[in-house]
Design a protein around this motif. Structure first.
Motif, PDB file in Angstrom:
ATOM      1  N   ALA A  97       3.775   5.284  -5.446  1.00  0.00           N
ATOM      2  CA  ALA A  97       3.751   5.179  -6.920  1.00  0.00           C
ATOM      3  C   ALA A  97       2.629   6.007  -7.539  1.00  0.00           C
ATOM      4  O   ALA A  97       2.812   6.615  -8.592  1.00  0.00           O
ATOM      5  CB  ALA A  97       3.617   3.710  -7.335  1.00  0.00           C
ATOM      6  N   ARG A 121     -10.124  -1.982 -15.924  1.00  0.00           N
ATOM      7  CA  ARG A 121      -9.173  -2.813 -15.174  1.00  0.00           C
ATOM      8  C   ARG A 121      -9.728  -3.088 -13.784  1.00  0.00           C
ATOM      9  O   ARG A 121     -10.509  -2.298 -13.251  1.00  0.00           O
ATOM     10  CB  ARG A 121      -7.817  -2.092 -15.045  1.00  0.00           C
ATOM     11  CG  ARG A 121      -7.109  -1.845 -16.369  1.00  0.00           C
ATOM     12  CD  ARG A 121      -6.814  -3.107 -17.147  1.00  0.00           C
ATOM     13  NE  ARG A 121      -5.923  -4.003 -16.458  1.00  0.00           N
ATOM     14  CZ  ARG A 121      -4.645  -4.211 -16.792  1.00  0.00           C
ATOM     15  NH1 ARG A 121      -4.120  -3.600 -17.831  1.00  0.00           N
ATOM     16  NH2 ARG A 121      -3.897  -5.045 -16.112  1.00  0.00           N
ATOM     17  N   SER A 132       6.239   6.257  -8.910  1.00  0.00           N
ATOM     18  CA  SER A 132       6.422   5.639 -10.230  1.00  0.00           C
ATOM     19  C   SER A 132       6.095   6.686 -11.287  1.00  0.00           C
ATOM     20  O   SER A 132       5.081   7.382 -11.184  1.00  0.00           O
ATOM     21  CB  SER A 132       5.484   4.455 -10.420  1.00  0.00           C
ATOM     22  OG  SER A 132       5.499   4.054 -11.795  1.00  0.00           O
ATOM     23  N   LYS A 188       1.114   6.571 -15.655  1.00  0.00           N
ATOM     24  CA  LYS A 188       0.894   7.363 -14.442  1.00  0.00           C
ATOM     25  C   LYS A 188       0.511   8.819 -14.750  1.00  0.00           C
ATOM     26  O   LYS A 188       0.699   9.298 -15.866  1.00  0.00           O
ATOM     27  CB  LYS A 188       2.169   7.347 -13.578  1.00  0.00           C
ATOM     28  CG  LYS A 188       2.498   5.967 -13.021  1.00  0.00           C
ATOM     29  CD  LYS A 188       1.512   5.562 -11.960  1.00  0.00           C
ATOM     30  CE  LYS A 188       1.832   4.243 -11.293  1.00  0.00           C
ATOM     31  NZ  LYS A 188       1.527   3.060 -12.094  1.00  0.00           N
ATOM     32  N   TYR A 202      -8.059  -3.178 -10.811  1.00  0.00           N
ATOM     33  CA  TYR A 202      -6.897  -2.951  -9.937  1.00  0.00           C
ATOM     34  C   TYR A 202      -7.289  -3.080  -8.478  1.00  0.00           C
ATOM     35  O   TYR A 202      -8.177  -2.361  -8.043  1.00  0.00           O
ATOM     36  CB  TYR A 202      -6.301  -1.569 -10.188  1.00  0.00           C
ATOM     37  CG  TYR A 202      -5.550  -1.456 -11.489  1.00  0.00           C
ATOM     38  CD1 TYR A 202      -4.706  -2.473 -11.933  1.00  0.00           C
ATOM     39  CD2 TYR A 202      -5.663  -0.315 -12.275  1.00  0.00           C
ATOM     40  CE1 TYR A 202      -4.005  -2.347 -13.135  1.00  0.00           C
ATOM     41  CE2 TYR A 202      -4.957  -0.184 -13.469  1.00  0.00           C
ATOM     42  CZ  TYR A 202      -4.139  -1.209 -13.892  1.00  0.00           C
ATOM     43  OH  TYR A 202      -3.440  -1.099 -15.072  1.00  0.00           O
ATOM     44  N   PHE A 203      -6.737  -3.973  -7.610  1.00  0.00           N
ATOM     45  CA  PHE A 203      -5.654  -4.867  -7.893  1.00  0.00           C
ATOM     46  C   PHE A 203      -6.075  -6.305  -7.612  1.00  0.00           C
ATOM     47  O   PHE A 203      -5.565  -6.954  -6.718  1.00  0.00           O
ATOM     48  CB  PHE A 203      -4.417  -4.469  -7.063  1.00  0.00           C
ATOM     49  CG  PHE A 203      -3.750  -3.255  -7.658  1.00  0.00           C
ATOM     50  CD1 PHE A 203      -2.943  -3.372  -8.774  1.00  0.00           C
ATOM     51  CD2 PHE A 203      -3.967  -1.992  -7.131  1.00  0.00           C
ATOM     52  CE1 PHE A 203      -2.334  -2.265  -9.344  1.00  0.00           C
ATOM     53  CE2 PHE A 203      -3.373  -0.881  -7.706  1.00  0.00           C
ATOM     54  CZ  PHE A 203      -2.556  -1.015  -8.807  1.00  0.00           C
ATOM     55  N   ALA A 214       4.327  -5.314  -7.602  1.00  0.00           N
ATOM     56  CA  ALA A 214       5.711  -4.826  -7.452  1.00  0.00           C
ATOM     57  C   ALA A 214       6.071  -4.555  -5.988  1.00  0.00           C
ATOM     58  O   ALA A 214       7.212  -4.796  -5.580  1.00  0.00           O
ATOM     59  CB  ALA A 214       5.908  -3.553  -8.272  1.00  0.00           C
ATOM     60  N   THR A 215       5.123  -4.062  -5.199  1.00  0.00           N
ATOM     61  CA  THR A 215       5.419  -3.725  -3.799  1.00  0.00           C
ATOM     62  C   THR A 215       5.853  -4.983  -3.039  1.00  0.00           C
ATOM     63  O   THR A 215       6.807  -4.951  -2.255  1.00  0.00           O
ATOM     64  CB  THR A 215       4.169  -3.118  -3.093  1.00  0.00           C
ATOM     65  OG1 THR A 215       3.412  -2.368  -4.024  1.00  0.00           O
ATOM     66  CG2 THR A 215       4.566  -2.281  -1.904  1.00  0.00           C
ATOM     67  N   GLY A 241      -5.345   4.019 -18.000  1.00  0.00           N
ATOM     68  CA  GLY A 241      -3.882   4.152 -18.002  1.00  0.00           C
ATOM     69  C   GLY A 241      -3.321   4.584 -19.335  1.00  0.00           C
ATOM     70  O   GLY A 241      -2.109   4.566 -19.537  1.00  0.00           O
ATOM     71  N   SER A 242      -4.194   5.006 -20.236  1.00  0.00           N
ATOM     72  CA  SER A 242      -3.706   5.533 -21.503  1.00  0.00           C
ATOM     73  C   SER A 242      -2.832   6.757 -21.195  1.00  0.00           C
ATOM     74  O   SER A 242      -3.261   7.657 -20.478  1.00  0.00           O
ATOM     75  CB  SER A 242      -4.938   5.963 -22.303  1.00  0.00           C
ATOM     76  OG  SER A 242      -4.638   6.011 -23.635  1.00  0.00           O
ATOM     77  N   ALA A 253       9.867   2.444 -10.338  1.00  0.00           N
ATOM     78  CA  ALA A 253       9.564   2.433  -8.906  1.00  0.00           C
ATOM     79  C   ALA A 253       9.945   1.107  -8.247  1.00  0.00           C
ATOM     80  O   ALA A 253      10.254   1.057  -7.058  1.00  0.00           O
ATOM     81  CB  ALA A 253       8.081   2.705  -8.685  1.00  0.00           C
ATOM     82  N   THR A 254       9.903   0.036  -9.020  1.00  0.00           N
ATOM     83  CA  THR A 254      10.240  -1.278  -8.455  1.00  0.00           C
ATOM     84  C   THR A 254      11.692  -1.279  -7.984  1.00  0.00           C
ATOM     85  O   THR A 254      12.006  -1.696  -6.859  1.00  0.00           O
ATOM     86  CB  THR A 254      10.013  -2.379  -9.512  1.00  0.00           C
ATOM     87  OG1 THR A 254       8.693  -2.213 -10.048  1.00  0.00           O
ATOM     88  CG2 THR A 254      10.154  -3.755  -8.930  1.00  0.00           C
ATOM     89  N   ASP A 293       5.367   3.199  -0.568  1.00  0.00           N
ATOM     90  CA  ASP A 293       5.107   3.119  -1.996  1.00  0.00           C
ATOM     91  C   ASP A 293       4.123   4.232  -2.347  1.00  0.00           C
ATOM     92  O   ASP A 293       2.911   4.118  -2.115  1.00  0.00           O
ATOM     93  CB  ASP A 293       4.516   1.745  -2.333  1.00  0.00           C
ATOM     94  CG  ASP A 293       4.238   1.590  -3.817  1.00  0.00           C
ATOM     95  OD1 ASP A 293       4.110   2.609  -4.510  1.00  0.00           O
ATOM     96  OD2 ASP A 293       4.135   0.437  -4.285  1.00  0.00           O
TER      97      ASP A 293
END
Ligand code: T4K
Length: 398
Positions: free
Chosen positions: A171, A325, A193, A198, A327-328, A100-101, A19-20, A73-74, A169
């Motif tokens: 995103a 990471r 998002s 992103k 995710y999720f 967030a969803t 996510g850099s 996006a939230t 969503d």
């Protein structure tokens, strides 16, 4: 090589992040110019020229009538729920999504009901969702995870048949499509998002895409305090506007998107090539059912075959300066907030997914070199599985 967890030097001097933000030199230079223009005209927010330009470009790219920029996006989801009259009852959402969803539903008074995933998209399984419909269900809200779009035709049909509303969503799905149809093309509103992490970013931001004129008009009013003109408020509203700084960053990023996608694709290809040699590692296939932006490099670790649990790999990678990471993980359904309220929900495929998933960094210069070094590091973990397991057992709990 000696692993950092076992006393060696870290494989990477500087941390590598999932996510850099990706900011090419062209984007940087153009952004500086655009910011000067914003200062020159002294117009910095409230539906400014860069926001309008970006909305036009997004609408064109996604072949929709309306693209409405928002601050994230939230809040896109929250105003969308409100505009669609969703303020009670239940919504079917995937448990395998960013929190967030679920939270956006909960915030609006709509109870998220967590559903299991289907393996192709890792998103909402239409059959599982259908089985969870009750008289309280009002909406279906799937997520296109990692740019792989869910089975939209089946979900849209399910919503239509059962009289449910639907919003999506998207995103992760900017510049993606499902067999040629992009988000917004299935007759239901979708939202992106544009967070800094992103594929396409406005630092903080997002957008809703829709062909529905009445919905677009209501959303415009909701995002701007309910104003229908200067000094005239005709409805409830809040503030979800985007600044000209954010919009300018988006405008400056558009010209390099194709090049960015190619660079991410190169990482994806390098990972596929190299990591397929590792026992027990499987890479999530991206773009099988349509275009993908390749922003995420997603793997599943089969501990039995690799000789080490995912969490050992995750912690050992951190010692190498690789900030992977999960995710999720642990899934929305197992987050303490929802677990305490709702109790345990049985979602076997989601549990299997989130307990074995690991996302590795991408978007760096020299993708092939970095991926080779990562491969060497993870191979060495396999070879030193016994010693690494002992090291992990000695770590304090997370
Ligand atoms: N739906 C889905 C499916 C989503 O994935 C998201 C957001 C949303 C809805 C809601 O969208 P927004 O309301 O945010 O527009 C990050 C992002 O904050 C979040 O936007 C994103 N999904 C999610 C997938 O990732 P965290 O908690 O992982 O953020 P954080 O701060 O740990 O950053 C991730 C990594 O990126 C770190 O390892 C460090 C690196 N990083 C981050 C930033 C901000 C950088 O290197 N530079 C940076 O500037 O949620």
């Amino acid at each position: 090589m000696e692993l950092a967890a076992l006393g060696g030097k870290p494989a990477f001097i500087a941390p590598l992040y999932v996510g850099s933000p990706i900011v090419e030199s062209e984007t940087r230079a153009l952004f500086h110019k655009l910011i000067d223009q914003a200062f020159d005209r002294n117009y910095l927010t409230n539906d400014g020229p860069f926001a309008r330009k970006l909305e036009e470009e997004i609408a064109q790219r996604h072949r929709v009538k309306h693209a409405l920029l928002v601050c994230n996006a939230t809040l896109a989801q929250q105003i969308l729920l409100r505009a669609m009259g969703l303020h009670d009852g239940e919504a079917l959402v995937s448990a395998n999504t960013f929190i967030a969803t679920a939270h956006a539903c909960e915030w609006q008074g709509v109870k998220p009901v967590f559903c299991d995933l289907e393996w192709d998209s890792l998103g909402l399984d239409p059959d599982d969702a259908a089985g969870r419909i009750t008289e309280k269900t009002r909406a279906i809200i799937p997520t296109h995870l990692f740019g792989n779009m869910v089975d939209m035709p089946r979900l849209v049909e399910l919503a239509r048949k059962r009289g449910l509303k639907m919003l999506v969503d998207a995103a992760h799905a900017f510049d993606c499509d499902l067999n040629g149809t992009p988000p917004g093309g299935f007759g239901v509103p979708e939202f992106f998002s544009f967070h800094a992490t992103k594929y396409f970013s406005t630092m903080e931001g997002g957008a809703i895409v829709t062909d529905d004129d009445a919905l677009a008009s209501e959303l415009k009013s909701l995002r701007n305090f309910g104003f229908a003109g200067v000094d005239r408020v005709t409805g409830m509203g809040t503030n979800t506007k985007i600044s000209e700084v954010s919009a300018a960053f988006g405008v400056a990023s558009l010209p390099v998107l194709e090049k960015r996608r190619e660079m991410l694709r190169e990482s994806y290809d390098a990972y596929r090539e190299q990591f397929s040699k590792l026992p027990g590692w499987r890479m999530q296939e991206l773009g099988k059912r349509g275009r993908n932006n390749y922003r995420y490099s997603v793997f599943f670790v089969d501990a039995g075959k690799f000789g080490l649990e995912r969490d050992v790999v995750y912690q050992a990678l951190r010692r190498e300066n690789v900030i992977a990471r999960r995710y999720f993980y642990p899934g929305c359904h197992r987050m303490p907030y929802y677990l305490e309220q709702r109790g345990r929900v049985c979602l076997p495929r989601t549990d299997q997914c989130v307990d074995s998933v690991i996302c590795l960094p991408n978007g760096m210069a020299d993708p092939r070199g970095v991926v080779s070094k990562l491969f060497e590091t993870v191979s060495s973990m396999h070879e030193n599985a016994g010693r690494l397991r002992d090291w992990f057992r000695g770590l304090p709990p997370e």
